[in-house]
Every structure is written in structure tokens, then in C-alpha cells.
Scaffold this motif. Structure first.
Motif, PDB file in Angstrom:
ATOM      1  N   THR A 247      -4.977 -11.326  -2.750  1.00 44.46           N
ATOM      2  CA  THR A 247      -5.743 -10.404  -1.943  1.00 44.46           C
ATOM      3  C   THR A 247      -6.956 -10.006  -2.846  1.00 44.46           C
ATOM      4  OG1 THR A 247      -4.507  -8.515  -2.553  1.00 44.46           O
ATOM      5  CG2 THR A 247      -3.760  -9.738  -0.665  1.00 44.46           C
TER       6      THR A 247
ATOM      7  N   ASP B 280       0.663  -1.253   0.159  1.00 44.68           N
ATOM      8  CA  ASP B 280       0.003  -0.035   0.108  1.00 44.68           C
ATOM      9  C   ASP B 280       0.798   1.235   0.077  1.00 44.68           C
ATOM     10  OD1 ASP B 280      -2.300  -1.457   0.068  1.00 44.68           O
ATOM     11  OD2 ASP B 280      -2.428  -1.371   2.229  1.00 44.68           O
TER      12      ASP B 280
ATOM     13  N   ASP C 219      -4.971  -2.481  -6.975  1.00 44.22           N
ATOM     14  CA  ASP C 219      -3.793  -1.649  -7.154  1.00 44.22           C
ATOM     15  C   ASP C 219      -2.597  -2.403  -7.354  1.00 44.22           C
ATOM     16  OD1 ASP C 219      -5.605   0.668  -6.760  1.00 44.22           O
ATOM     17  OD2 ASP C 219      -5.283   0.662  -4.755  1.00 44.22           O
ATOM     18  N   TYR C 220      -2.683  -3.403  -6.858  1.00 46.35           N
ATOM     19  CA  TYR C 220      -1.095  -4.029  -6.768  1.00 46.35           C
ATOM     20  C   TYR C 220      -0.926  -4.549  -8.470  1.00 46.35           C
ATOM     21  CZ  TYR C 220      -2.107  -4.363  -1.832  1.00 46.35           C
ATOM     22  OH  TYR C 220      -2.493  -4.261  -0.565  1.00 46.35           O
TER      23      TYR C 220
ATOM     24  N   TYR D  77      -1.675  -9.708  -5.784  1.00 52.93           N
ATOM     25  CA  TYR D  77      -3.128  -9.371  -6.337  1.00 52.93           C
ATOM     26  C   TYR D  77      -3.804 -10.493  -6.415  1.00 52.93           C
ATOM     27  CZ  TYR D  77      -6.234  -9.364 -10.135  1.00 52.93           C
ATOM     28  OH  TYR D  77      -7.140  -9.631 -10.880  1.00 52.93           O
TER      29      TYR D  77
ATOM     30  N   THR E 228      -6.788  -7.417  -4.662  1.00 55.10           N
ATOM     31  CA  THR E 228      -6.464  -5.934  -4.782  1.00 55.10           C
ATOM     32  C   THR E 228      -5.985  -5.307  -6.045  1.00 55.10           C
ATOM     33  OG1 THR E 228      -5.806  -5.730  -2.174  1.00 55.10           O
ATOM     34  CG2 THR E 228      -5.492  -3.885  -3.564  1.00 55.10           C
TER      35      THR E 228
END
Length: 639
Positions: free
Chosen positions: A209, A178, A213-214, A206, A211
Motif C-alpha cells: 500500500t 489502521d 504507518d504500517y 506497507y 502506507t
């Protein structure tokens, strides 16, 4: 007996695509287990080294650096700027070893080191025990390895949660990722690390999780290379894989480990985003590397200068760098291409790198290592630079990237054996093992690579399914027997067997292990006119201690086609098959023994005939350090 329980249904794999273009899903260490034979012995040896590796990290100061960063000790950090990465690779090795053979003592060490790493993390998520003490954060990205260390931490965290269920390191990794997301990007700090690996790690985070953004940051880091960022620091861009954008490159160049870590991460990115154009480009880059910049052993990187790839066919044997970490990175890249394409070409490449370029990097005892893996060592070679093989295998290095890299690769080796697709089970590498896909489970029993038979017995079958077995490109004359019926198997492809399997059904794949004489590529000037010996997946080497007392290994030539059938010696080097070939000494004429040499003249005179004994290349330097060579000049048939 350990009481550690493994998580179930998590997919215990280092790379777990969510949308593989080729439809391949790794079985993972919960459904692929090596049970005996060649690779089990090698895993057991290196497992002892994992425990010893913790002592080395303590002795070298890596763990003390983290204590200083956590405020638990005073002093200045020591070692290379990437010292933290060795801790993280060791943690990843522990995680895969927990999946392979759970042990309470390793679990305790894992949790202690994880707690130390968590304590060293800054409130905003930044984590590095060395770089801030030698300058401001991210002020020297070409060389600070801050993203590189973050990448290895993330990989260790993913392995840890998948293999043990512990989330401690994953929580650290998420906070660090993050922080990277909040710090780097086109509209933020536009920069990349000098050493790729974070790209692979962010894609896998990614996958773990979900997510987005990764994945987006992995794409940013991948696509930002090749646009002059290293040059802006006054650095040579090729060394840092920053001269040509990934989407425009036609081959690999520069520092070998950096290059293959980057392409492995780009392959992950192409797989996850469904970018078939990028995947096709990466396939062409791999093919160019494999055809023109790869040693017979699967070793990568021909230059000591910059630990780098050279030009096409620049493959000198005695100055080969062929770093152990580069072989590991090559395996990681080929595995990701295999998952995306299902091509036997990549499984063949993995086999060559595993048995030769990688395995030569660790001793039979599992506790000593080669950083550099040449294909020739001259008699009486001077042991100068710390990493020189003339020293013999070393217990640790000032730059200790290779030992924990070997540990994590060996512990997770079963992950490379097989994959599942919607219609069945694909077997890519051969070892005694149990393999389970959704509809089919088999037990594999083999003494490969010493014996030709690979026997697979069905232990569970849920309706009709396909069993696909790789037939290596070298396996001319291969055959398969099913239900008593035998038929040929095509080399360089997957043999497909589709039927309504029943428990107890048996398949026998036979891969002929004839000794093969390989001729050097005529453009590889350093070995033009030379030959080498192979048997099955193994490249062979001539080592001084196996020759007769009067044999000068630096001055011999081989008679092509003279290699005898291999003979197994269970008492030698933990059991190896030797190959004997006929050769002759080359006697250097008197006029060549002092300078100036004659302006014209014929070849060296042919001396007496000698028998030459070869061992598998991976096993050299386990008894003494003296002359060794893979490539030998070819005489041709002479009386």
C-alpha cells in the motif's frame, strides 16, 4: 477448464521488497512456475488437501466462530484462542493455489469466507472471533494472539489481492491495520503480542500500500520486545521472544516458531529501512542457530516443553520437537536473508529445510500431517499426547496451526526458486519449471533430487545477461556444461555464466548424488558417536518395515563407509531412491539387562551382520508406524 484470469505484473510473491539491500527481486508465481517432477507431484497432492481443509475448518468450528462474531449465528466460540489464524492461513493457501492452478470452486470458497471475515469485523476495525468472548480486548496479549491473528489475516489479504485482484480481504486488513496503528505505540498502549508474525505482515502491507504507518508500527513492535513486557504479565519472557532485544540477541531462544517469525519480520524491517547493522546482527543470529540449534533435517526446536529451542547442541533425536511450523518459519527467515544478501548459504539452508524438516510434515497423499518431526521413534512407542508421532500422521489437530501452514507454503513454493537482479537471473532451488526475469527466460527440466542432471534451456534472451546457478555445499565434484564445454563448479557458491544468450542455448548442471556418511557433532551428546546418511539434498532414515524380519532397529550399528550406491524404486513411496548399508546388531550383555548395572564394563557385544535399508526421511510413516531412526551408532571397521 477454468476461466479464472490472473492479474499481470503484480509480482505474485509473499515477500516483495521495495529496496532490497542485496538487489534481489523474487520472480513471483507469475514468472516462476513448477511444471513437473518431484515438487509438482507434492504440490498436486497438497492441493487436494486445500479443498478438504475448508471442510476441516467447518467441522472444527473455526468458521462458525466467525459467524457468531458476525451476528449470523448464536453460541460461544470454540477451539484455541488463535482459531481465526487457521482460517487466514487457509485463505492464503487458496490465493497462492489460484496463482498456481486457478479453479472456480476455490475462488468461490475464497469469496464466501472473505465475506464472512468482513462481516465479523467491528466498526473500528478490530477483528477477532474468540478473544473478546474470553476477556476484554488486548487484556491478555501474552496469550490472546490478537496481533498474531491480525498478522495472518494481513498476509492472506496481500496474497489474495496479488494473486486474484480481489480487494475484499485487503480492505479488511487495511481497516484492521489502521486500528492497530491508532491503538499501539510508545505514546498509546505500549505492549506487544505473545506470538510474533504481525511484524512480517505489517512490512508486507506497507510494501503493498505504501502506507508508512504500517512500517513504523512494525518497527515499534520489533524494537519493543526484550524489555520486560511479558514479565509485567507474570510470564516467562524467553518463551515469548521477549527476554533479549532483537538488536542485542546473539542467537534464538524460547518457542521456536515465535523466535523465527520474529527474526523473519526483523529481516523484512532491516531490508526495507536499509538498516545494515540490524541485518548483520540477524545474519549472526541465523548462523548461531544453524550451527548449534538445528537438526540434520533442518528441524528447529529440541524441546517438547514450550515447543522451544534448547541450549546449543541440545539435539536429542527421539525427543526432537522440530515442529512443522518451525521449519516453515525457518524457510521464511532464510528466504528473507537470501533476498537481502544473495548468499548461497541461505539457499542451502532453505533446501535442507524444504526437503526434510518441512516435507516430512505432510503425507504423500497430502491430507495427513505431523505436528512434531523427531529423528527417531523407538519400537513400540506409546501414542500418548495428541501430537505424538507414535499416533501416525493425523488429518487435523486440536491445535491445527501446521496443516494450513503446509498448504500455503506448498502452494507458493515456486516463489522460492529464483530471483532477478539488475544483471540477470539467479536460480536458487531446482525443479522442472519455467523462469522469467527481465532479460532472460529459461526452461528447467530435471528429475532432481533422484538424478544429478539439471538442464536449463534458454527460451528468451534480450541482450547479454548473467545466469547464476547455486551449487550446493554438499555437491563435491559438481560440473557445468555450456555449448559443449564442461568445467568444474565450486560447491557452496553461485556459478556465474555471463554471455549474449540466444534462444535454444542449453546449460547442464551436474550435481553428484553420491551417498554421504555424516558424523554427529561431538558436542551433541545424544548422538555422539553416531552417523547418518545423506544423498543429494535428502537426509535418509531407517524405517522398520524396510528391514529384514530379524533386524531390531533399536539395536543396530552402522559400519561407516559401507553405504551402497542408491537404487531408484519408482513403485515405492511414489518413487524413491533407496540406500543400503552394512550394519551389525548390538547384543546387550546379560549384566546390563537388570538393575543395578555394573559399575564398569565394555561396550555391547557385536552380533550378526545385517543389511540396513534407508529411505528419504520425508517419506517415513507413510506405510506403518514403528521404529525409525536417522542417527545410528557407528561401529568402525570390524571383521
Amino acid at each position: 477448464m477454468s476461466t479464472v484470469a490472473l492479474p499481470t505484473g503484480r509480482g505474485l510473491s509473499a515477500a516483495r521488497p521495495t529496496s532490497a539491500a542485496g538487489g534481489h527481486t523474487p520472480l513471483g508465481l507469475d514468472r516462476a512456475r513448477i511444471t513437473g517432477g518431484f515438487w509438482a507431484a507434492r504440490q498436486d497432492a497438497v492441493a487436494g488437501g486445500i479443498r478438504w481443509g475448508h471442510e476441516q475448518l467447518e467441522r472444527a468450528g473455526n468458521l462458525q466462530n466467525l459467524r457468531i462474531a458476525a451476528g449470523q449465528a448464536e453460541g460461544e466460540p470454540v477451539g484455541p484462542v488463535f482459531a481465526d489464524s487457521d482460517v487466514y492461513k487457509w485463505l492464503e493457501a487458496v490465493a497462492w493455489e489460484q496463482a498456481r492452478r486457478p479453479a472456480e470452486d476455490l475462488l468461490t470458497l475464497q469469496r464466501e469466507v472473505t465475506a464472512l471475515v468482513a462481516a465479523a469485523q467491528h466498526e473500528d476495525g478490530y477483528l477477532n472471533s474468540v478473544a473478546p468472548a474470553r476477556g476484554e480486548r488486548y487484556s491478555n496479549l501474552p496469550w490472546s494472539h490478537e496481533h498474531y491473528c491480525a498478522g495472518h489475516l494481513i498476509q492472506a489479504a496481500v496474497a489474495q489481492v496479488r494473486c486474484t485482484g480481489d480487494r475484499g480481504l485487503l480492505d479488511v486488513a487495511v481497516r484492521l491495520a489502521d486500528h492497530l496503528v491508532a491503538t499501539f505505540g510508545r505514546d498509546l498502549q505500549h505492549d506487544v503480542d505473545g506470538h510474533p508474525v504481525v511484524e512480517m505482515a505489517l512490512v508486507e502491507l506497507y510494501r503493498e500500500t505504501g502506507t508508512q504507518d504500517y512500517l513504523d508500527l512494525a518497527r515499534y513492535f520489533t524494537d519493543s520486545r526484550g524489555h520486560g513486557l511479558m514479565a509485567s504479565y507474570g510470564k516467562e519472557p524467553a518463551y515469548f521472544s521477549d527476554r533479549v532485544p532483537v538488536r542485542e540477541a546473539t542467537t534464538v531462544e524460547g518457542h521456536a516458531v515465535r523466535a523465527v517469525y520474529l527474526t523473519a519480520g526483523a529481516t523484512d524491517l532491516a531490508t526495507e529501512t536499509g538498516d545494515r547493522e540490524l541485518l548483520a546482527l540477524l545474519e549472526r543470529q541465523f548462523d548461531a542457530m544453524w550451527a548449534t540449534k538445528t537438526y540434520l533435517t533442518g528441524g528447529l526446536g529440541s524441546r517438547w516443553e514450550g515447543e522451544a529451542f534448547g541450549e546449543p547442541y541440545e539435539l536429542g533425536p527421539d525427543r526432537a520437537y522440530a515442529e512443522t511450523c518451525a521449519a516453515i518459519g525457518g524457510i521464511q527467515w532464510a528466504w528473507r536473508l537470501l533476498l537481502a544478501t544473495g548468499s548461497a548459504h541461505y539457499a542451502d539452508a532453505i533446501e535442507r529445510m524444504l526437503f526434510n524438516g518441512f516435507l516430512a510434515g505432510v503425507s504423500l497423499a497430502g491430507t495427513e500431517y505431523f505436528y512434531v518431526n523427531p529423528l527417531q521413534l523407538r519400537g513400540g512407542a506409546t501414542a500418548d499426547e495428541n501430537r505424538s508421532p507414535a499416533h501416525g500422521r493425523r488429518g487435523w489437530f486440536d491445535c491445527a496451526c501446521c496443516p494450513p501452514n503446509v498448504m500455503r507454503t506448498m502452494a507458493g513454493l515456486a516463489d522460492l526458486l529464483a530471483t532477478s537482479t539488475s544483471d540477470g537471473l539467479w536460480v536458487h532451488q531446482y525443479a522442472s519449471a519455467t523462469l522469467e526475469s527481465g532479460a532472460l527466460a529459461v526452461e528447467v527440466v530435471t528429475n532432481y533430487p533422484w538424478d544429478p542432471e539439471i538442464r536449463l534451456s534458454v527460451t528468451r534472451a534480450d541482450g547479454p545477461s548473467a545466469l547464476r546457478l547455486r551449487v550446493p555445499a554438499w555437491a563435491s565434484g559438481a560440473s557445468v556444461t555450456v555449448a559443449g564445454e564442461s568445467r568444474p563448479a565450486e560447491p557452496g557458491s553461485y556459478l556465474t555464466l555471463e554471455r549474449a544468450w540466444q534462444p535454444g542455448d542449453e546449460v547442464v548442471l551436474t550435481l553428484p548424488l553420491d551417498v554421504r556418511t555424516v558424523t554427529a557433532h561431538p558436542r551433541a551428546d545424544a548422538v555422539r558417536g553416531c552417523v547418518a546418511l545423506e544423498r543429494g539434498p535428502l537426509v535418509y532414515a531407517f524405517e522398520h518395515c524396510d528391514q529384514g524380519a530379524d533386524v531390531r532397529l533399536d539395536d543396530v550399528a552402522l559400519v561407516p563407509g559401507s553405504a551402497a550406491r542408491g537404487e531408484h524404486h519408482p513403485e515405492l513411496l511414489e518413487g524413491v531412491t533407496l540406500v543400503t548399508a552394512r550394519g551389525r546388531h548390538l547384543d546387550v550383555p546379560e549384566e546390563y539387562r537388570s538393575w543395578p548395572w555394573p559399575t564398569a564394563g565394555g561396550p555391547p557385544e557385536v552380533g550378526e551382520e545385517v543389511d540396513l535399508v534407508a529411505i528419504p526421511y520425508y517419506a517415513w510413516a507413510n506405510r506403518e508406524i514403528d521404529a525409525m531412526r536417522v542417527w545410528v551408532p557407528a561401529l568402525g571397521d570390524r571383521p
